[in-house]
Design a protein around this motif. Structure first.
Motif, PDB file in Angstrom:
ATOM      1  N   HIS A  38      13.521  22.347  -6.236  1.00 25.24           N
ATOM      2  CA  HIS A  38      13.911  21.688  -7.443  1.00 25.24           C
ATOM      3  C   HIS A  38      13.085  21.407  -8.319  1.00 25.24           C
ATOM      4  O   HIS A  38      11.759  20.877  -7.957  1.00 25.24           O
ATOM      5  N   ARG A  39      13.285  21.271  -9.607  1.00 18.63           N
ATOM      6  CA  ARG A  39      12.256  20.905 -10.735  1.00 18.63           C
ATOM      7  C   ARG A  39      12.871  19.426 -10.980  1.00 18.63           C
ATOM      8  O   ARG A  39      13.973  19.638 -11.651  1.00 18.63           O
ATOM      9  N   LEU A  40      12.397  18.462 -10.871  1.00 22.12           N
ATOM     10  CA  LEU A  40      12.896  17.115 -11.253  1.00 22.12           C
ATOM     11  C   LEU A  40      12.050  16.529 -12.431  1.00 22.12           C
ATOM     12  O   LEU A  40      10.892  16.351 -12.435  1.00 22.12           O
ATOM     13  N   HIS A  41      12.852  15.944 -13.642  1.00 18.58           N
ATOM     14  CA  HIS A  41      12.062  15.131 -14.579  1.00 18.58           C
ATOM     15  C   HIS A  41      12.649  13.722 -14.578  1.00 18.58           C
ATOM     16  O   HIS A  41      14.084  13.635 -14.615  1.00 18.58           O
ATOM     17  N   ALA A  42      11.751  12.872 -14.435  1.00 16.93           N
ATOM     18  CA  ALA A  42      12.623  11.421 -14.303  1.00 16.93           C
ATOM     19  C   ALA A  42      11.760  10.509 -15.308  1.00 16.93           C
ATOM     20  O   ALA A  42      10.629  10.534 -15.572  1.00 16.93           O
ATOM     21  N   THR A  43      12.556   9.824 -16.072  1.00 20.94           N
ATOM     22  CA  THR A  43      12.032   8.636 -16.941  1.00 20.94           C
ATOM     23  C   THR A  43      12.458   7.250 -16.508  1.00 20.94           C
ATOM     24  O   THR A  43      13.384   7.138 -16.198  1.00 20.94           O
ATOM     25  N   TYR A  44      11.513   6.557 -16.220  1.00 12.55           N
ATOM     26  CA  TYR A  44      11.586   5.089 -15.608  1.00 12.55           C
ATOM     27  C   TYR A  44      11.586   4.224 -16.964  1.00 12.55           C
ATOM     28  O   TYR A  44      10.854   4.091 -17.690  1.00 12.55           O
ATOM     29  N   PHE A  45      12.654   3.216 -16.648  1.00 16.87           N
ATOM     30  CA  PHE A  45      12.619   2.215 -17.452  1.00 16.87           C
ATOM     31  C   PHE A  45      12.239   0.864 -16.997  1.00 16.87           C
ATOM     32  O   PHE A  45      12.368   0.403 -15.695  1.00 16.87           O
ATOM     33  N   ASP A  46      11.868  -0.084 -17.741  1.00 14.96           N
ATOM     34  CA  ASP A  46      11.425  -1.409 -17.389  1.00 14.96           C
ATOM     35  C   ASP A  46      11.246  -2.190 -18.657  1.00 14.96           C
ATOM     36  O   ASP A  46      11.257  -1.654 -19.763  1.00 14.96           O
ATOM     37  N   THR A  47      11.096  -3.381 -18.698  1.00 21.44           N
ATOM     38  CA  THR A  47      10.602  -4.412 -19.442  1.00 21.44           C
ATOM     39  C   THR A  47       9.129  -4.013 -20.002  1.00 21.44           C
ATOM     40  O   THR A  47       8.398  -3.523 -19.129  1.00 21.44           O
ATOM     41  N   GLU A  48       8.727  -4.688 -21.086  1.00 18.03           N
ATOM     42  CA  GLU A  48       7.332  -4.294 -21.657  1.00 18.03           C
ATOM     43  C   GLU A  48       6.296  -4.864 -20.708  1.00 18.03           C
ATOM     44  O   GLU A  48       5.243  -4.112 -20.463  1.00 18.03           O
ATOM     45  N   ARG A  61      15.988   7.522 -15.078  1.00 18.71           N
ATOM     46  CA  ARG A  61      17.104   8.694 -15.246  1.00 18.71           C
ATOM     47  C   ARG A  61      16.371   9.999 -14.932  1.00 18.71           C
ATOM     48  O   ARG A  61      15.456  10.149 -15.673  1.00 18.71           O
ATOM     49  N   ARG A  62      16.983  10.470 -13.909  1.00 16.49           N
ATOM     50  CA  ARG A  62      16.528  11.671 -13.504  1.00 16.49           C
ATOM     51  C   ARG A  62      17.327  13.077 -13.708  1.00 16.49           C
ATOM     52  O   ARG A  62      18.473  13.084 -13.564  1.00 16.49           O
ATOM     53  N   ARG A  63      16.789  13.950 -14.368  1.00 18.61           N
ATOM     54  CA  ARG A  63      17.462  15.446 -14.445  1.00 18.61           C
ATOM     55  C   ARG A  63      16.833  16.452 -13.488  1.00 18.61           C
ATOM     56  O   ARG A  63      15.812  16.274 -12.901  1.00 18.61           O
ATOM     57  N   GLY A  64      17.711  17.240 -13.075  1.00 15.29           N
ATOM     58  CA  GLY A  64      17.340  18.348 -12.141  1.00 15.29           C
ATOM     59  C   GLY A  64      17.865  17.884 -10.304  1.00 15.29           C
ATOM     60  O   GLY A  64      17.815  16.539 -10.259  1.00 15.29           O
ATOM     61  N   GLY A  65      17.885  18.765  -9.946  1.00 12.31           N
ATOM     62  CA  GLY A  65      18.210  18.381  -8.349  1.00 12.31           C
ATOM     63  C   GLY A  65      19.389  17.992  -7.985  1.00 12.31           C
ATOM     64  O   GLY A  65      20.488  18.154  -9.148  1.00 12.31           O
ATOM     65  N   PRO A  66      20.182  17.960  -7.014  1.00  8.37           N
ATOM     66  CA  PRO A  66      21.666  17.667  -6.484  1.00  8.37           C
ATOM     67  C   PRO A  66      21.916  16.007  -6.940  1.00  8.37           C
ATOM     68  O   PRO A  66      23.019  16.046  -6.997  1.00  8.37           O
ATOM     69  N   ASP A  67      21.166  15.211  -7.247  1.00  8.72           N
ATOM     70  CA  ASP A  67      21.493  13.936  -7.561  1.00  8.72           C
ATOM     71  C   ASP A  67      20.955  13.340  -9.052  1.00  8.72           C
ATOM     72  O   ASP A  67      20.802  12.323  -8.979  1.00  8.72           O
ATOM     73  N   ALA A  68      21.108  14.294 -10.080  1.00 10.95           N
ATOM     74  CA  ALA A  68      20.767  14.004 -11.097  1.00 10.95           C
ATOM     75  C   ALA A  68      21.655  12.719 -11.735  1.00 10.95           C
ATOM     76  O   ALA A  68      22.897  12.975 -11.360  1.00 10.95           O
ATOM     77  N   GLY A  69      21.058  12.030 -12.482  1.00 13.08           N
ATOM     78  CA  GLY A  69      21.764  10.604 -12.897  1.00 13.08           C
ATOM     79  C   GLY A  69      20.873   9.426 -13.052  1.00 13.08           C
ATOM     80  O   GLY A  69      19.529   9.780 -12.653  1.00 13.08           O
ATOM     81  N   TRP A  70      21.353   8.436 -13.357  1.00 13.76           N
ATOM     82  CA  TRP A  70      20.475   7.177 -13.223  1.00 13.76           C
ATOM     83  C   TRP A  70      20.640   6.623 -11.847  1.00 13.76           C
ATOM     84  O   TRP A  70      21.423   6.558 -11.097  1.00 13.76           O
ATOM     85  N   HIS A  71      19.298   6.193 -11.400  1.00 12.95           N
ATOM     86  CA  HIS A  71      19.315   5.775 -10.054  1.00 12.95           C
ATOM     87  C   HIS A  71      18.434   4.308 -10.240  1.00 12.95           C
ATOM     88  O   HIS A  71      17.407   4.212 -10.902  1.00 12.95           O
ATOM     89  N   LEU A  72      19.091   3.388  -9.645  1.00 15.09           N
ATOM     90  CA  LEU A  72      18.568   1.765  -9.360  1.00 15.09           C
ATOM     91  C   LEU A  72      18.500   1.597  -7.893  1.00 15.09           C
ATOM     92  O   LEU A  72      19.041   1.790  -7.100  1.00 15.09           O
ATOM     93  N   LYS A  73      17.029   1.314  -7.774  1.00 13.08           N
ATOM     94  CA  LYS A  73      16.600   0.850  -6.375  1.00 13.08           C
ATOM     95  C   LYS A  73      15.947  -0.242  -6.128  1.00 13.08           C
ATOM     96  O   LYS A  73      14.964  -0.611  -7.116  1.00 13.08           O
ATOM     97  N   MET A  74      16.536  -0.890  -5.192  1.00 17.65           N
ATOM     98  CA  MET A  74      16.008  -2.429  -4.980  1.00 17.65           C
ATOM     99  C   MET A  74      15.766  -2.532  -3.576  1.00 17.65           C
ATOM    100  O   MET A  74      16.418  -2.097  -2.519  1.00 17.65           O
ATOM    101  N   PRO A  75      14.580  -3.207  -3.273  1.00 15.72           N
ATOM    102  CA  PRO A  75      14.155  -3.477  -1.711  1.00 15.72           C
ATOM    103  C   PRO A  75      15.264  -4.019  -1.117  1.00 15.72           C
ATOM    104  O   PRO A  75      15.947  -5.111  -1.605  1.00 15.72           O
ATOM    105  N   ALA A  76      15.336  -3.562   0.281  1.00 20.40           N
ATOM    106  CA  ALA A  76      16.369  -4.238   0.969  1.00 20.40           C
ATOM    107  C   ALA A  76      16.009  -4.484   2.452  1.00 20.40           C
ATOM    108  O   ALA A  76      16.816  -4.773   3.456  1.00 20.40           O
ATOM    109  N   GLY A  77      14.624  -4.313   2.855  1.00 18.35           N
ATOM    110  CA  GLY A  77      14.033  -4.235   4.102  1.00 18.35           C
ATOM    111  C   GLY A  77      12.903  -3.380   4.253  1.00 18.35           C
ATOM    112  O   GLY A  77      12.570  -2.486   3.533  1.00 18.35           O
TER     113      GLY A  77
END
Length: 506
Positions: A38-48, A61-77
């Protein structure tokens, strides 16, 4: 609507000539699927100022691959993250639901693109004997770029390139995750220093310390020699600020017990700022105690309704041939309305100001005149003082003209003594832990009584409004149960107190 799942993975750095080893010998692995690219292109968003990255949170926001879309990941352990996804939508418009879930960190600051990652990925699926997927091994060639805008971090004009191997569990267990890592290291890979690609790319760019980092620093000081009272108290404060922030997104999602645990962190903070006033600068902490009381009250509306709904749902389920009564749905409706009001509170400037103030305490501890004293000498005195206040309040139950209020105040003082002792456990060990257990024991007896009284009042009010005979009968049965249980709890109070020794901490 965002879709959530828990991601469990480990990442490894690899050289350009690294060869992924044979993996069919791993525990439970019967075969390895054909490679997929897969060729994946991701743009990451954050505050300044990269507030999300400072807490190990990624929003992309990631394009390409089977799970294209917006992804929010937060530490859980350890090795785990809560991941929430949303459809691709518009390129520069962060989905409102995901933006809301990080509001405790952004606090009204705009989210903008801060980095891009281009990834050429080769995926190998580790399969069990029936063809089920146990885990995925992703071999990634990554090019990352920090975006440059005025006032932002010191980005780099050229892209960083590296190779990374990622093992993510599907139906497999942590034994497989560990075995896969061992095989990769034996073949020449190394455990990645960062748990995310963005974290690696931004290494050195993040300037904002977090409560977790402050907590780690404070705990290191506690282990490094005889700690001061200020160090011990601030380690506890940092841990509670971290907990408050961690449960904020879960409370917004109405996850089970999240509001309760967020409220407990708030109460612990308020309590320790009171119990340890001789160690702290009251000019800074007293105003914050008032704001923490406000926040605990806002959280309490949801929590109290949640407790009643769950309590009555279980009670009704235990009765024969009783469907869900209308008054129980009314209670659930009231809870949903309370959640809407809470979500408005969690978006307010007042709430953000509380979080800013708490982080300010962690970054610049409000140390008072006695903060530099030995924790081993100062903390026992303050814990014993909190217990002494509890003992005085308990004594008023038998003499007060209003024993209900006296019992309520005793329960609050039991919590204060418990939290004061909790803050001292890291220094005083088992003697402080015993105080925690004893205070909790008294608190729970009084809590059982209070819960029964509150439940009885609610049932009585519901019965007064009811026009349905069957509902009235059910309400009467439940009322009798609650009164009996409240009475049973009250009968245990004197014996519980008699069985608890005074603290011995010196």
């Amino acid at each position: 609507m965002a879709v959530k799942h828990v991601e469990i993975e480990r990442k490894y750095d690899a050289s350009a000539d690294f060869t992924v080893p044979e993996l069919t010998g791993l525990p439970g692995v019967a075969a390895v699927g054909d490679p997929e690219t897969h060729r994946l292109h991701a743009t990451y968003f954050d505050t300044e100022d990269l507030r999300l990255a400072a807490y190990g949170i990624t929003l992309r926001r990631r394009r390409g691959g089977p799970d294209a879309g917006w992804h929010l990941k937060m530490p859980a352990g350890p090795d785990s993250k809560d991941e929430l996804r949303a459809p691709l939508g518009r390129a520069q418009a962060v989905p409102a639901r995901l933006a809301t879930l990080v509001a405790a960190y952004t606090r009204g600051r705009p989210l903008r693109p801060v980095a891009t990652l281009e990834t050429d990925r080769t995926v190998l699926r580790l399969l069990d004997a029936s063809g089920g997927v146990l885990a995925e091994v992703a071999d990634d060639a990554v090019t990352g770029r920090v975006l440059l805008t005025e006032g932002a971090v010191n980005g780099r004009a050229t892209g960083d390139r590296w190779r990374e191997i990622e093992v993510e569990l599907d139906a497999g267990d942590r034994a497989l995750l560990k075995a896969a890592g061992k095989a990769l290291r034996k073949a020449g890979a190394h455990r990645a220093a960062s748990s995310s690609k963005l974290g690696r790319l931004l290494d050195g760019e993040i300037r904002r310390p977090t409560p977790k980092e402050a907590l780690g620093s404070a705990l290191a000081e506690l282990d490094g020699g005889e700690p001061t009272a200020g160090q011990a108290v601030m380690a506890y404060v940092a841990a509670q600020v971290q907990a408050l922030l961690a449960f904020d997104p879960k409370a917004r999602l109405a996850e089970y017990d999240a509001v309760h645990r967020m409220r407990v962190a708030t109460r612990r903070l308020r309590s320790v700022l009171q119990s340890y006033r001789p160690v702290l600068d009251r000019e800074r902490t007293d105003p914050l105690r008032d704001e923490l009381k406000w926040l605990a009250t806002e959280l309490g509306e949801v929590r109290d309704l949640e407790v009643l709904r769950m309590r009555f749902t279980d009670r009704v389920a235990g009765l024969d041939d009783i469907g869900e009564p209308a008054w129980l749905e009314e209670l659930a409706k009231a809870e949903r309305s309370a959640y809407r009001r809470l979500n408005a509170t969690l978006k307010s400037d007042r709430y953000y100001a509380v979080l800013d103030a708490l982080e300010g305490l962690v970054a610049d501890p409000p140390l008072g005149a006695k903060a530099g004293r030995s924790a081993a000498r100062e903390l026992p005195r303050l814990v014993e003082r909190a217990w002494g206040r509890l003992a005085e309040t308990y004594a008023t139950i038998g003499t007060s003209e209003d024993p209900e209020t006296a019992r309520h105040e005793t329960r609050k003082d039991a919590k204060r003594a418990r939290y004061a002792a909790e803050a001292a456990v890291a220094v005083l060990g088992d003697p402080a832990a015993r105080v925690v257990r004893n205070a909790k024991k008294l608190q729970e007896v009084l809590g059982d009584y209070q819960d029964g009284v509150i439940a009885s009042r609610h049932l009585k009010d519901a019965a007064a409004r009811s026009t349905d005979t069957a509902d009235a009968f059910t309400l009467g049965v439940l009322y009798g149960i609650e009164r009996c249980e409240a009475g049973a709890a009250l009968s245990r109070l004197e014996g519980t107190w008699a069985s608890i020794p005074a603290p011995s901490l010196r």
